[in-house]
Enzyme design. Structure first.
Site, short mmCIF file in Angstrom:
data_model
loop_
_atom_site.label_atom_id
_atom_site.label_comp_id
_atom_site.label_asym_id
_atom_site.label_seq_id
_atom_site.Cartn_x
_atom_site.Cartn_y
_atom_site.Cartn_z
N GLU A 221 66.26 39.07 9.09
CA GLU A 221 67.24 39.03 10.20
C GLU A 221 66.71 39.77 11.42
O GLU A 221 66.83 39.31 12.55
CB GLU A 221 68.57 39.68 9.75
CG GLU A 221 69.31 38.94 8.65
CD GLU A 221 68.92 39.40 7.26
OE1 GLU A 221 67.78 39.93 7.08
OE2 GLU A 221 69.74 39.22 6.34
N LYS A 516 67.56 37.53 -0.93
CA LYS A 516 66.57 37.35 0.14
C LYS A 516 65.57 36.26 -0.24
O LYS A 516 65.21 35.40 0.56
CB LYS A 516 65.81 38.65 0.40
CG LYS A 516 66.64 39.75 1.01
CD LYS A 516 65.75 40.97 1.27
CE LYS A 516 66.56 42.18 1.65
NZ LYS A 516 65.76 43.40 1.78
O1 F6P Z 1 68.36 44.69 2.27
C1 F6P Z 1 68.79 45.99 2.17
C2 F6P Z 1 67.98 46.89 3.03
O2 F6P Z 1 66.73 47.08 2.47
C3 F6P Z 1 68.68 48.19 3.27
O3 F6P Z 1 68.51 49.10 2.25
C4 F6P Z 1 68.13 48.60 4.56
O4 F6P Z 1 68.92 49.58 5.17
C5 F6P Z 1 68.11 47.29 5.30
O5 F6P Z 1 67.79 46.34 4.32
C6 F6P Z 1 67.16 47.19 6.45
O6 F6P Z 1 65.85 47.42 6.03
P1 F6P Z 1 64.69 47.66 7.08
O7 F6P Z 1 64.99 48.93 7.81
O8 F6P Z 1 63.42 47.75 6.29
O9 F6P Z 1 64.68 46.49 8.02
#
Ligand code: F6P
Length: 554
Positions: A221, A516
């Site tokens: 995202e 994911k």
């Molecule tokens: O998908 C969960 C997660 O890994 C969370 O634990 C984390 O806060 C979020 O995604 C964002 O992760 P990143 O900072 O690596 O983009």
């Protein structure tokens, strides 16, 4: 897997757990009531109100006797909770599945103190990064940070999701009264194009800076939004040398510098976070850069000081700390009363995102079904966290809190004085004070109605409130950066206490990975990427894809 220190085989198989079970059954059979507890102990309200820093924590409306507290404390000892907290704060790899230390408390530790992990003192790196952040923010505020066309940066857009957004966005809202106004800060997390569109609405590319926050720099995202932001900036700048120009408008916060650089971020514009800071606990790291840009370095440091205050309270005697008490009470309800959820209701417009932040902290940390050694957790684990701002919530879901068939322990947060920005925006400030007083009165009234219900008995059952519904009231003089830091740290530690009792590793999140992977496969199929393998789908997903295509293409 690293050695697990002082861990009991299974807390649910211990004598103290069995004693708690017997005690709960006795209380339940005897019809324990909050009304009865207060009648039996005139000094209960005073005894069960604890001050820590600026917070006054009233935990008197809990279905707990002195014996309950003793048994919960014994359970915490048997579970090695204090040891786990000490291990965490001193840099041992308590994130056992990923063999990582968990050192968010170091982010706000006394400067000059040594906190080591893997034989390395992490404090100098933390101090250096905070200084870099402050210098960057000072330059922004002084209009010295300019975009590619030489215009000073006026808007900062944070692109990140989960822990890379929830805490800073919550704090940005909570500290609205402390924003400097030098730059406007916004947060974009969702890959829904509407999120970026509204995040960019009215902004000018020439004076907009993006902070891409992603610890792993691989979150789909975030990267998709960052790419879209690059395209928007390039189009807005209309420069042929877009790539070089873009560098002026993008900074990154990550533990993977190479990935950020490969993405096109100038190495000098990459701020560091570390693998020993969990995303959901990362507000005090460079993940808080946008927040700092909004409120200034001094207020950000005050936020850290507030966290430090609560960390010191916990660190000096974990067993006797308030987060230990509140964490144990949640275990009491979850495991011995069958209560499944926790309502978080800040009587503060500015704190209205607090529960949203807490959802990730508690549910991503402790929403697990196995213990650190992989064995089944053996009891219910994390509660479902939900809620909303009081008094709005009273006109929405409090009906269920008062008369529903399920009991929901509630946390009420309330401030003695109006949020800091009210004085400046509300011309009729005396009237604002009175309205704030009405807000406070509503908070107290809700806690009372939940606890004690309608007076008398034998009335109309439709109008009767049974009472006996527990709540905590946390009060602070005013919503300052320090107070917010104290609240954040309190709930972080409460979460660690819960996980330690259940024997859970609160610091990984493997449960989010399958979705994911599946989404990756589905998205390449939906886009019809040439040569991309079509993953096999379950029949329900295949049917959804077919329906979607029909709707999309007609
Ligand atoms: O998908 C969960 C997660 O890994 C969370 O634990 C984390 O806060 C979020 O995604 C964002 O992760 P990143 O900072 O690596 O983009």
């Amino acid at each position: 897997m690293p050695e697990i220190r002082g861990e009991p085989a299974d807390i649910t198989a211990t004598a103290s757990w069995a004693a708690l079970g017997r005690h709960a059954r006795e209380l339940q059979a005897g019809g324990v009531s909050l009304k009865g507890l207060f009648e039996a102990e005139p000094g209960r309200a005073a005894r069960c109100t604890t001050a820590v820093g600026d917070l006054t924590i009233d935990w008197s409306r809990h279905l707990a006797t002195e014996t309950t507290l003793q048994l919960l404390a014994a359970t915490a000892v048997e579970a090695g909770v204090a040891q786990r907290i000490n291990d965490m704060m001193s840099g041992r790899p308590v994130n056992t599945t990923e063999n990582r230390a968990v050192l968010h408390t170091a982010l706000r530790a006394e400067p000059g103190r040594a906190v080591t992990t893997g034989g390395r003192n992490v404090m100098p790196a933390i101090a250096a990064e905070h200084q870099r952040m402050a210098a960057f923010v000072d330059a922004l505020h002084a209009s010295q940070r300019t975009g590619a066309t030489g215009q000073p940066i006026r808007a900062v857009v944070n692109i990140g999701i989960g822990g890379s957004q929830l805490g800073p966005a919550m704090a940005h809202e909570a500290l609205a009264g402390f924003r400097s106004g030098a730059v406007e800060c916004r947060f974009v997390s969702n890959v829904d194009p509407a999120a970026l569109a509204s995040g960019l609405d009215g902004l000018d590319a020439a004076s907009t800076l993006f902070v891409i926050v992603s610890k792993g720099f691989s979150t789909a995202e975030t990267l998709a939004n960052a790419r879209a932001a690059q395209a928007w900036t390039a189009a807005g700048l209309g420069r042929p040398d877009a790539e070089r120009a873009l560098r002026r408008h993008f900074v990154a916060v990550t533990a993977d510098r190479d990935a950020a650089q490969a993405f096109g971020i100038d190495p000098a514009s990459i701020f560091t976070t570390w693998d020993w800071v969990g995303g959901r606990f990362s507000m005090g790291s460079a993940a808080g850069l946008t927040l700092m840009a909004a409120v200034g370095a001094e207020n950000f440091m005050e936020l850290l000081a507030g966290m430090r205050l609560m960390d010191s309270h916990v660190g000096s005697d974990p067993q006797a700390s308030v987060p230990m008490l509140l964490g144990l009470l949640s275990v009491w309800y979850r495991n011995f009363w069958g209560f499944q959820t926790r309502a978080v209701v800040p009587y503060s417009h500015r704190l209205r995102l607090f529960g949203v932040w807490l959802q990730q902290v508690i549910m991503e940390s402790n929403g697990k079904r196995v213990r650190r050694d992989g064995s089944p957790v053996g009891c219910e684990s994390a509660e479902i966290v939900w809620g909303g701002a009081g008094a709005d919530s009273q006109h929405s879901f409090h009906q269920l809190l008062h008369q529903g068939t399920t009991v929901v322990p509630a946390d009420f947060l309330v401030l003695a004085r109006p949020d800091a920005d009210v004085d400046t925006v509300d011309a009729a400030s005396e009237d604002a004070r009175l309205r704030h007083e009405a807000l406070v009165a509503n908070c107290f009234a809700q806690a009372a109605a939940l606890a004690f219900g309608t007076p008398g008995d034998g009335g109309d059952p439709h109008r009767e409130l049974p009472g006996n519904r527990p709540s905590t009231v946390i009060m602070a003089p005013r919503l300052t950066p320090s107070v917010l830091g104290q609240l954040v740290s309190l709930y972080e530690h409460l979460t660690v206490v819960q996980g330690a009792v259940w024997g859970i590793n609160s610091f990984d999140q493997f449960g989010v990975e399958l979705g994911k992977t599946l989404a990756d496969g589905i998205v390449s199929e939906l886009r019809g990427v040439p040569g991309a393998p079509t993953p096999p789908h379950d029949p329900a997903t295949a049917s959804l894809i077919a329906h979607y295509r029909r709707l999309r293409d007609t």
